[in-house]
Scaffold this motif. Structure first.
Motif, PDB file in Angstrom:
ATOM      1  N   TYR A  24       2.260   7.459   1.242  1.00 17.18           N
ATOM      2  CA  TYR A  24       2.033   8.829   0.920  1.00 17.18           C
ATOM      3  C   TYR A  24       0.252   8.955   0.632  1.00 17.18           C
ATOM      4  O   TYR A  24      -0.123   8.134  -0.070  1.00 17.18           O
ATOM      5  CB  TYR A  24       2.593   9.576  -0.213  1.00 17.18           C
ATOM      6  CG  TYR A  24       4.278   9.206   0.154  1.00 17.18           C
ATOM      7  CD1 TYR A  24       4.800  10.173   1.307  1.00 17.18           C
ATOM      8  CD2 TYR A  24       5.153   8.471  -0.398  1.00 17.18           C
ATOM      9  CE1 TYR A  24       5.954   9.901   1.701  1.00 17.18           C
ATOM     10  CE2 TYR A  24       6.368   8.461  -0.185  1.00 17.18           C
ATOM     11  CZ  TYR A  24       6.941   9.150   0.831  1.00 17.18           C
ATOM     12  OH  TYR A  24       8.323   8.853   1.067  1.00 17.18           O
ATOM     13  N   SER A  25      -0.144   9.827   0.871  1.00 17.71           N
ATOM     14  CA  SER A  25      -1.502  10.133   0.465  1.00 17.71           C
ATOM     15  C   SER A  25      -1.864  11.564   0.332  1.00 17.71           C
ATOM     16  O   SER A  25      -0.958  12.638   0.672  1.00 17.71           O
ATOM     17  CB  SER A  25      -2.534   9.845   1.415  1.00 17.71           C
ATOM     18  OG  SER A  25      -2.523  10.597   2.882  1.00 17.71           O
ATOM     19  N   LYS A  48       0.821  -1.247  -0.097  1.00 20.73           N
ATOM     20  CA  LYS A  48       0.041   0.085  -0.057  1.00 20.73           C
ATOM     21  C   LYS A  48       1.050   1.412   0.024  1.00 20.73           C
ATOM     22  O   LYS A  48       1.926   1.156   0.454  1.00 20.73           O
ATOM     23  CB  LYS A  48      -0.894   0.027   1.315  1.00 20.73           C
ATOM     24  CG  LYS A  48      -1.974  -1.238   1.320  1.00 20.73           C
ATOM     25  CD  LYS A  48      -2.745  -1.372   2.586  1.00 20.73           C
ATOM     26  CE  LYS A  48      -3.508  -2.339   2.639  1.00 20.73           C
ATOM     27  NZ  LYS A  48      -4.529  -2.258   3.733  1.00 20.73           N
ATOM     28  N   ALA A 108       1.274  12.500  -1.709  1.00 21.79           N
ATOM     29  CA  ALA A 108       1.409  11.515  -2.699  1.00 21.79           C
ATOM     30  C   ALA A 108       1.862  11.837  -4.096  1.00 21.79           C
ATOM     31  O   ALA A 108       2.796  11.569  -4.902  1.00 21.79           O
ATOM     32  CB  ALA A 108       0.205  10.606  -2.850  1.00 21.79           C
TER      33      ALA A 108
END
Length: 206
Positions: A120-121, A117, A125
Motif C-alpha cells: 500500500y502507498s 516491500k 497505507a
C-alpha cells in the motif's frame, strides 16, 4: 511417510518449513520461486492445480495454502492424546480454526508485504496501518489475559497467527503499541524450531 515441500524459504513456504521442524518431520525440500514456469506444467499441476507455492506432497496427497498445510500437518503428526500442536478437544480445535481463519481474513490483508516491500502507498497505507492496529488491539485483548491463543500451551493457532505476523512484517507495525502481542511473538519465534529453521535457511519467516 514421504513429505516433499515445494517453495522458496524466502516466501510463505517458510511457514511450512517451520511447521515441519516443529513437528520433527523428515522431508525433502524443492526450492522453487512463485514465478517459476515449472509451477504451470502438468507435472506440478497434478500436485497442486493452483500452480502456486507453498505446496506439499505427502504420500501422493497434494495441498496448497500455507495455513491449511499447517493445520493438516499439525493434525496428522500430533499425538492422539491431543497434547501436541493440534488439540483433540473439539472446542479447542474450533478455536484453532477460528484464530487461523481470523489471521488470514482479518489480519493478513493489512500486514502483508510483497518481496519485503509495502503493498500500500499514500492514503491507502495509512488506512491499512489503522486497520492493522485495530486487529492487533483485538489480539492484545486476548493475550493480556493468557499466554497462548487457543489452549494453555502453544498450538497451531499460535503458529498460524504468528506466521502472519512474521519478522519480515512487524518492523513497520509499531509493535511497541501492542505489548501483549509483542511478548507473545517473542515466545513464538523464540522456540527452538523457529530459531533453527531461520538459521538453516538464513531467512526471516514470511
Amino acid at each position: 511417510m514421504a513429505l516433499t515441500i515445494y517453495g522458496s524459504p524466502r516466501s510463505r513456504t517458510m511457514r511450512t518449513l517451520w511447521m515441519a521442524e516443529e513437528l520433527g518431520i523428515d522431508y525433502d525440500h524443492v526450492s522453487v520461486n512463485w514465478d517459476d514456469p515449472w509451477l504451470k506444467t502438468d507435472e506440478f499441476l497434478t500436485i497442486n492445480p493452483a500452480g502456486a507455492v507453498p505446496t506439499i506432497d505427502h504420500n501422493g496427497f497434494g495441498l496448497g495454502e500455507s495455513l491449511a498445510i499447517n493445520l493438516y500437518l499439525a493434525k496428522t503428526f500430533s499425538p492422539p492424546s491431543g497434547e501436541g500442536l493440534y488439540p483433540s478437544d473439539p472446542r479447542v480445535e474450533a478455536n484453532v480454526w477460528r484464530w487461523s481463519l481470523w489471521a488470514q481474513q482479518h489480519l493478513e490483508p493489512w500486514v502483508r508485504r510483497d518481496g519485503g516491500k509495502p503493498v500500500y502507498s499514500g492514503a491507502t497505507a495509512g488506512f491499512a496501518l489503522a486497520e492493522a492496529h485495530r486487529e492487533l488491539d483485538r489480539l492484545d485483548a486476548t493475550l493480556a489475559a493468557r499466554d497462548w491463543l487457543a489452549a494453555d500451551r502453544f498450538t497451531v493457532a499460535d503458529f498460524n497467527v504468528a506466521c502472519v505476523l512474521s519478522p519480515s512484517r512487524t518492523p513497520w507495525l509499531e509493535m511497541e503499541r501492542h505489548t501483549p502481542t509483542a511478548a507473545w511473538l517473542e515466545r513464538c519465534y523464540g522456540r527452538p524450531a523457529a530459531r533453527s529453521v531461520r538459521a538453516r535457511f538464513n531467512a526471516a519467516p514470511r
